[in-house]
Design an enzyme around this catalytic site. Structure first.
Site, short mmCIF file in Angstrom:
data_model
loop_
_atom_site.label_atom_id
_atom_site.label_comp_id
_atom_site.label_asym_id
_atom_site.label_seq_id
_atom_site.Cartn_x
_atom_site.Cartn_y
_atom_site.Cartn_z
N LEU A 27 0.82 -1.21 0.00
CA LEU A 27 0.00 0.00 0.00
C LEU A 27 0.86 1.26 0.00
O LEU A 27 0.37 2.33 0.34
CB LEU A 27 -0.94 0.02 1.21
CG LEU A 27 -2.13 -0.95 1.18
CD1 LEU A 27 -2.98 -0.78 2.43
CD2 LEU A 27 -2.97 -0.76 -0.07
N ALA A 28 2.12 1.15 -0.37
CA ALA A 28 3.00 2.32 -0.42
C ALA A 28 3.09 2.83 -1.85
O ALA A 28 3.51 2.11 -2.75
CB ALA A 28 4.39 1.96 0.10
N CYS A 61 10.24 -9.49 -11.75
CA CYS A 61 9.06 -10.38 -11.76
C CYS A 61 7.78 -9.71 -12.25
O CYS A 61 7.16 -10.19 -13.21
CB CYS A 61 8.84 -10.96 -10.36
SG CYS A 61 10.13 -12.10 -9.84
#
Length: 436
Positions: free
Chosen positions: A248-249, A258
């Protein structure tokens, strides 16, 4: 748990971590790689990957003689109980996963595998690859197992030795259970399923995380426009157990080895079976839009024209705790700045080599020298500990754009500089009034 004879093919992040950690669990592990120089360095205990705890595990395995490094995979597999494929599966033409390295290894070892030896795909591979490998092997006596990895760069050793779960899938159930047994000492919950489901788990997990990051970056943009504080918004969201606090940053976009290739691969896989995964496509588009928004913020900070602007960048790797530049959003932003004619000077504690179009220096203070603006692009903790009075003296301008919301705004403002984060306009107003 009985010790097994394991061969790991490939010594990148996944392969080296897998090999060293399996050796630490008591197995006899041989890691094979085509790079003779790398094999020689690893055999001497020299690890070039920045990964906490990994050099110590490698040296311990060498000392205990539970870990060895060789060049020829074909020679190593002759007495193996399991062979883990940990070779690159990069983004190929059209966004699909490129499986050439996997196929080359399978072809190389097919005739040398002992009967009953399990071939285990640790690399991230598209759904159907396990059956594709089985056909390529042409060995009914050699089971193929999918065992996807869930390692984060910077915490890979901890993730391997303290996993949330072990996922193993095969169309030969007894082979799947044998692979699960290799991890018995970890005491982690196991998901044992068919091969296709195991292959899809990795993509489903990574793509969900990518969508979560794109979502929070979009919410941060709304915060900028509404005058809300993304820190308060995500705190309020994070208490909801259905959502959680992780990923959530906000930042300059997601990247790394990836997420970009996995989102693209799942999109291509979906199209191949006639399903338009629009939600995932929107997350990818939003990620590109976030990078453009960051570029626009930088341009506004230097008066609107990037040409000739002197920009000091803090961070080039895709995340802190690694020296990996693959698909780094920080490096992507830097490249666009250079393409627009900006004079870019960059510092990253894990990057010493020069990068195209920019000057890479050995300290943050040198990166700030003469800069019209300083931009934080990677969340290295040491940037919080900088002397911002010294940074201010070195700079030509006074703008600090913190795309990771890493810094203490008050500290930056106390140095006479302005601070702008992502989705945090009210923090700037509060800090300004507090120091004024």
């Amino acid at each position: 748990m009985n010790p097994a004879r394991i061969v790991v093919v490939g010594t990148g992040y996944v392969g080296l971590t897998t090999g060293a950690c399996l050796a630490s669990l008591g197995h006899q592990v041989t890691c094979a790689d085509v790079d003779r120089v790398k094999v020689a360095r690893l055999s001497a205990g020299r690890v070039d990957i920045v990964e906490p705890g990994l050099p110590e595990l490698v040296r311990r395995g060498l000392a205990d003689e539970t870990l060895a490094f060789v060049v020829s995979a074909a020679d190593a597999v002759a007495n193996a109980d399991a062979v883990f494929l940990c070779v690159p599966t990069p983004m190929g033409a059209g966004g699909a996963a490129d499986l050439r390295a996997v196929e080359e290894v399978v072809t190389e070892i097919a005739d040398r595998l002992p009967s009953g030896c399990a071939v285990v795909t640790k690399s991230t591979v598209p759904v159907g690859t396990t059956r594709r490998i089985s056909a390529l092997l042409g060995r009914p006596d050699v089971p193929v197992v999918s065992n996807p990895e869930f390692l984060r760069e910077g915490t890979a050793v901890d993730d391997f030795l303290g996993p949330d779960r072990i996922v193993v899938g095969s169309d030969t159930p007894e082979a799947a259970r044998a692979v699960v047994d290799l991890y018995a000492a970890l005491g982690a919950p196991s998901v044992v399923t068919d091969a296709a489901s195991a292959e899809l788990v990795k993509y489903a997990a990574n793509c969900f995380l990518a969508m979560k990051l794109s979502y929070v970056n979009s919410v941060a943009e709304l915060c900028d426009r509404f005058g809300a504080d993304i820190a308060s918004v995500t705190e309020g969201m994070g208490y909801d157990r259905r959502i959680g606090r992780s990923f959530l940053a906000p930042g300059p976009g997601w990247g790394g080895s990836c997420l970009p290739k996995d989102t693209s691969a799942l999109l291509r896989m979906s199209e191949s079976v006639g399903f338009g995964f629009d939600l995932l496509g929107a997350a990818i588009a939003e990620n590109l839009a976030q990078r453009e928004r960051v570029i626009s913020k930088i341009a506004r900070a230097v008066g609107g024209d990037l040409s000739g602007a002197r920009i000091g960048l803090l961070g080039l790797t895709f995340k802190a705790g690694t020296n990996d530049l693959r698909d780094s959003p920080a490096l992507g932003v830097a490249s666009v700045l250079c393409a627009h004619g900006a004079e870019v000077t960059a510092y990253d504690p894990a990057v010493a080599e020069e990068q195209p179009g920019m000057l890479v220096v050995d300290s943050a203070y040198r990166a700030a020298k003469g800069a019209d603006a300083v931009v934080v692009l990677t969340e290295w903790p040491e940037f919080r500990r900088l002397d911002w009075h010294v940074m201010a003296e070195a700079m030509h301008g006074d703008t600090v754009l913190d795309t990771r919301n890493l810094l203490d705004p008050g500290t930056v403002l106390d140095a006479g500089l302005s601070w702008q984060g992502i989705g945090r306009p009210r923090v700037v107003e509060y800090a300004t009034s507090a120091v004024g």
